[in-house]
Write a protein that holds these residues in place. Structure first.
Motif, mmCIF file in Angstrom:
data_model
loop_
_atom_site.group_PDB
_atom_site.id
_atom_site.type_symbol
_atom_site.label_atom_id
_atom_site.label_comp_id
_atom_site.label_asym_id
_atom_site.label_seq_id
_atom_site.Cartn_x
_atom_site.Cartn_y
_atom_site.Cartn_z
ATOM 1 N N GLU A 104 -4.076 3.453 -6.298
ATOM 2 C CA GLU A 104 -3.912 2.780 -4.996
ATOM 3 C C GLU A 104 -2.507 2.180 -4.868
ATOM 4 N N ASN A 105 -2.005 1.604 -5.972
ATOM 5 C CA ASN A 105 -0.636 1.093 -5.948
ATOM 6 C C ASN A 105 0.345 2.221 -5.656
ATOM 7 N N THR A 106 0.074 3.372 -6.279
ATOM 8 C CA THR A 106 0.990 4.504 -6.111
ATOM 9 C C THR A 106 0.970 5.008 -4.669
ATOM 10 N N GLU A 107 -0.208 5.023 -4.058
ATOM 11 C CA GLU A 107 -0.282 5.562 -2.694
ATOM 12 C C GLU A 107 0.004 4.518 -1.617
ATOM 13 N N PHE A 108 0.269 3.275 -2.057
ATOM 14 C CA PHE A 108 0.469 2.189 -1.090
ATOM 15 C C PHE A 108 1.555 2.527 -0.050
ATOM 16 N N VAL A 109 2.683 2.994 -0.571
ATOM 17 C CA VAL A 109 3.801 3.301 0.333
ATOM 18 C C VAL A 109 3.422 4.444 1.279
ATOM 19 N N LEU A 110 2.677 5.408 0.737
ATOM 20 C CA LEU A 110 2.248 6.541 1.576
ATOM 21 C C LEU A 110 1.294 6.065 2.668
ATOM 22 N N MET A 111 0.469 5.076 2.284
ATOM 23 C CA MET A 111 -0.451 4.494 3.267
ATOM 24 C C MET A 111 0.352 3.822 4.388
ATOM 25 N N LEU A 112 1.400 3.069 3.980
ATOM 26 C CA LEU A 112 2.242 2.403 4.984
ATOM 27 C C LEU A 112 2.906 3.427 5.905
ATOM 28 N N ARG A 113 3.181 4.613 5.350
ATOM 29 C CA ARG A 113 3.816 5.646 6.175
ATOM 30 C C ARG A 113 2.816 6.316 7.108
ATOM 31 N N GLY A 114 1.531 6.015 6.893
ATOM 32 C CA GLY A 114 0.511 6.560 7.796
ATOM 33 C C GLY A 114 0.016 7.935 7.383
ATOM 34 N N GLU A 115 0.192 8.283 6.099
ATOM 35 C CA GLU A 115 -0.314 9.591 5.658
ATOM 36 C C GLU A 115 -1.830 9.552 5.507
ATOM 37 N N SER A 116 -2.442 10.714 5.636
ATOM 38 C CA SER A 116 -3.910 10.764 5.596
ATOM 39 C C SER A 116 -4.400 10.383 4.189
ATOM 40 N N ALA A 117 -5.607 9.843 4.135
ATOM 41 C CA ALA A 117 -6.160 9.334 2.878
ATOM 42 C C ALA A 117 -6.212 10.433 1.819
ATOM 43 N N ALA A 118 -6.644 11.620 2.224
ATOM 44 C CA ALA A 118 -6.811 12.704 1.257
ATOM 45 C C ALA A 118 -5.450 13.147 0.719
ATOM 46 N N ASN A 119 -4.524 13.299 1.631
ATOM 47 C CA ASN A 119 -3.178 13.756 1.271
ATOM 48 C C ASN A 119 -2.489 12.785 0.315
ATOM 49 N N VAL B 294 -1.829 -17.637 0.616
ATOM 50 C CA VAL B 294 -0.531 -17.036 0.949
ATOM 51 C C VAL B 294 0.559 -17.606 0.046
ATOM 52 N N PHE B 295 0.498 -18.913 -0.184
ATOM 53 C CA PHE B 295 1.488 -19.576 -1.024
ATOM 54 C C PHE B 295 1.473 -18.994 -2.440
ATOM 55 N N GLU B 296 0.265 -18.812 -2.977
ATOM 56 C CA GLU B 296 0.151 -18.266 -4.335
ATOM 57 C C GLU B 296 0.662 -16.833 -4.425
ATOM 58 N N ARG B 297 0.612 -16.122 -3.313
ATOM 59 C CA ARG B 297 0.979 -14.710 -3.350
ATOM 60 C C ARG B 297 2.381 -14.464 -2.783
ATOM 61 N N THR B 298 3.194 -15.528 -2.734
ATOM 62 C CA THR B 298 4.532 -15.397 -2.145
ATOM 63 C C THR B 298 5.265 -14.184 -2.717
ATOM 64 N N ARG B 299 5.260 -14.086 -4.055
ATOM 65 C CA ARG B 299 6.006 -13.010 -4.707
ATOM 66 C C ARG B 299 5.439 -11.641 -4.329
ATOM 67 N N GLU B 300 4.108 -11.562 -4.393
ATOM 68 C CA GLU B 300 3.437 -10.288 -4.096
ATOM 69 C C GLU B 300 3.694 -9.852 -2.641
ATOM 70 N N LEU B 301 3.619 -10.827 -1.733
ATOM 71 C CA LEU B 301 3.864 -10.505 -0.328
ATOM 72 C C LEU B 301 5.317 -10.098 -0.130
ATOM 73 N N GLY B 302 6.217 -10.732 -0.902
ATOM 74 C CA GLY B 302 7.625 -10.365 -0.862
ATOM 75 C C GLY B 302 7.821 -8.924 -1.318
ATOM 76 N N VAL B 303 7.121 -8.539 -2.388
ATOM 77 C CA VAL B 303 7.215 -7.159 -2.884
ATOM 78 C C VAL B 303 6.719 -6.194 -1.812
ATOM 79 N N MET B 304 5.600 -6.552 -1.193
ATOM 80 C CA MET B 304 5.070 -5.679 -0.141
ATOM 81 C C MET B 304 6.084 -5.504 0.974
ATOM 82 N N GLY B 305 6.771 -6.609 1.319
ATOM 83 C CA GLY B 305 7.813 -6.529 2.331
ATOM 84 C C GLY B 305 8.957 -5.641 1.854
#
Lengths: 229, 413
Positions: A104-119, B294-305
């Protein structure tokens, strides 16, 4: 062709009454397919440079062009889009999302890009296999060793086939054997897939592996060495 | 994936989530119980103050409401009553006649308000049979009278004894008649208990010399819980207008008794205000939890950004967490709330310490109020709770979205 082009880049911070000159006019070009290490002591400006190239920070002056796009003129939202579509990041302390499994971590960016779940699932599985994590796809970060977590981070960075992977001290939290394995992995990805890597690092092993070493001192480039290839 | 993340994030601090969800659930259960009780009270008020007292509609002489003059009556009563009973939308109708008289026993004399009623028809409006303290309700036989509890004490009169009524009739003559006391009742109205007496409409028509007339025709519509402006009542008013013609006044209950309408109207706004206050307090708990999270996850949310997550998506993530927390709470809250509602429906709530009847606007209520459950109320409370849970998370969500990745990632995990 340069994938990164930096001209007269300056970055200043104010800390109380002082102004810190993190970068004092840096010029740098990085070509596609390079494996470059930015070296230098703490405070030399290597992480600042990496953050600016990655569009995470804004320069005080100068120009940065990444993948043909002028970052210094982009809005935050567009820089975010550029990071999502064209850049991959590997951080010092892995920075995986703890509630997501390796795949899931690996596909996170792909999810943000809107790619299909299967792909995206298929691509994430393939990428994890490529970084040597077959069979560990459904483990959460807390169930993986440091080296394994950093491999997931590499998988996350490359799953979207970015133009450029930026790695900030990727081996700093790993023991030397694991760190060595990680460098070999990234070297292989550079060789086999033509991925461009830029590291900010202290690690002599990375320096050995890099084909180009750019040394920064006091916010300026002190030397830029290319090894014969 | 976003929803799955939101759900898993909730369980990173399971105990905290459980405590916050419990607070929300308890507030929801409390709101449900409060509404159940208020609706029970509302239905009771509606029964006593509308159905029994004013009816849904009153038909009277246009001047009667203002002047209450004896001669301002509804003429041709029997024919009109039959027409009204035959029209669609009339659940029940009864004529009432009012008059003042001196009522004398062997020992005492009191000024009283006489009510001439049709014993059978009136029984549909007010369950007099159940309110008898002594004796029985009017049978329809002539020359029977039922006295209010207080009045019977003042007159010191016993069942079977006779009382004499003396009054000025509509034609100016002196009307007087003897009646046998067949019952004593507790009417539900403190004033009527002290000075009210009931007798058959025919007897009062005769005493006041108003044959085939009444002062009011009281109607019930099919509406079970009339509200001000109730379309069912208004439709009945329109039908009645066609039945009785233009010369009589037709007034819905909220015009007859505006105070009742106001009181019943405020009970709804009181419910809303109480609901919002209770949920707002619970919402502060959600706000605190989400801010901490949210405060506890500052770093994680930053990474997501840093990875390219748009601020709007971070907002959605935090809002989803809060919504899921709310949904979790609503499950538990509804179960607990239904249990409290069941207790209120089954056992009721005694409103007085000593079991005495309580009085509101001159009307006596049973001390025990039984709850009424309405599905739309439950849906509204759950929806309101969810809305407040999401609103409470807006600030934390915006904080999460505003984090600058490069700074957030410097924060120690």
């Amino acid at each position: 062709m340069s994938i990164v082009s930096v001209r007269n880049l300056r970055r200043e911070y104010t800390q109380g009454a002082f102004t810190v000159h993190a970068l004092r006019g840096v010029d740098l070009d990085i070509a596609a397919g390079e494996f470059t290490a930015l070296m230098g002591p703490s405070g030399s400006g290597k992480t600042t440079l990496l953050n600016l190239i990655g569009g995470l920070d804004e320069p005080t002056a100068g120009e940065i062009t990444v993948d043909g796009q002028d970052l210094s003129r982009m809005k935050a939202g567009d820089r975010s889009e550029l990071r999502l579509r064209r850049l991959g990041f590997v951080f010092q302390s892995y920075n995986l999302i703890p509630v997501l499994s390796a795949v899931e971590n690996t596909e996170f960016v792909l999810m943000l890009r809107g790619e299909s779940a299967a792909n995206r699932r298929q691509r994430a599985m393939e990428t994890l296999a490529a970084v040597g994590l077959k069979g560990m796809e459904h483990r959460r970060p807390s169930e993986l060793s440091g080296g394994q977590q950093q491999r997931v981070a590499v998988a996350r960075a490359i799953a979207g086939e970015p133009a450029l992977v930026l790695a900030d001290e990727p081996t700093a939290n790993l023991d030397s054997t694991t760190g060595h394995e990680l460098i070999e992995l990234m070297q292989r990805l550079n060789r086999e897939r033509g991925l461009t890597f830029v590291f900010a690092t202290h690690d002599p092993k990375v320096m050995e592996a890099a084909r180009r070493v750019v040394r920064l001192e006091d916010g300026q480039i002190a030397s830029d060495e290319r090894k014969g290839s | 994936m976003l929803i799955a993340m939101a759900w898993r994030n909730l369980w990173r601090h399971g105990r905290r989530t459980f405590i916050t969800a419990s607070a929300l659930a308890v507030s929801l259960a409390f709101v449900m119980a409060m509404l159940c009780f208020m609706d029970g009270m509302f239905r009771k008020m509606s029964e006593i103050m509308v159905d029994q007292a004013t009816g849904h509609l009153q038909i009277a002489h246009p001047n009667y409401a203002r002047a209450r003059t004896l001669a301002d009556t509804v003429p041709d009563l029997e024919q009109r009553l039959q027409t009204i009973l035959a029209q669609p939308g009339t659940r029940a109708a009864t004529p009432r006649m009012y008059g003042f008289a001196l009522l004398g026993s062997e020992e005492e004399t009191q000024g009283v308000q006489l009510q001439g009623v049709d014993p059978q028809r009136e029984g549909i409006f007010i369950p007099f049979q159940d309110r008898m303290v002594e004796g029985r309700w009017l049978s329809g036989q002539p020359r029977e009278i039922v006295l209010g509890e207080g009045l019977s004490r003042k007159l010191r009169v016993k069942l079977g004894e006779e009382v004499v009524a003396v009054t000025q009739a509509s034609d100016g003559s002196l009307g007087n008649e003897l009646y046998e006391v067949v019952g004593v009742l507790s009417s539900g109205s403190a004033m009527m208990d002290k000075s009210g007496a009931w007798l058959a409409l025919g007897d009062l028509q005769e005493l006041l010399v108003l044959p085939d007339q009444a002062h009011e025709l009281v109607l019930l519509s099919t509406s079970l819980e009339p509200r001000q402006g109730d379309p069912v009542v208004l439709a009945l008013a329109e039908a009645s207008r066609a039945s009785v013609g233009e010369e009589l006044a037709i007034r819905p209950w909220w015009e007859v008794s505006p105070a009742t309408a106001t009181m019943m109207g405020t009970s709804d706004s009181t419910a809303w205000i109480s609901m919002v206050i209770i949920f707002a307090v619970a919402g502060l708990g959600v706000l605190n939890t989400m801010l901490m999270s949210v405060f506890e996850r500052t770093r994680e949310l930053g990474v997501m950004g840093a990875l390219g997550t748009r601020p709007a998506r971070l907002v959605r993530l935090v809002l989803w967490e809060s919504l899921l927390l709310g949904l979790l709470a609503s499950g538990g809250g509804v179960v607990l709330g239904l249990f409290l509602d069941w207790l209120l429906i089954t056992y009721g709530l005694n409103m007085t310490a000593d079991g005495e009847r309580m009085s509101s606007m001159g009307v006596l209520f049973d001390p025990i109020v039984y709850g009424v459950v309405k599905v739309d109320r439950i849906i509204t409370s759950v929806a309101l709770m969810l809305v407040i849970a999401v609103l409470a998370a807006i600030w934390p969500a915006v904080r999460a979205a505003r984090l600058r990745p490069v700074e957030s990632m410097r924060v120690d995990a």
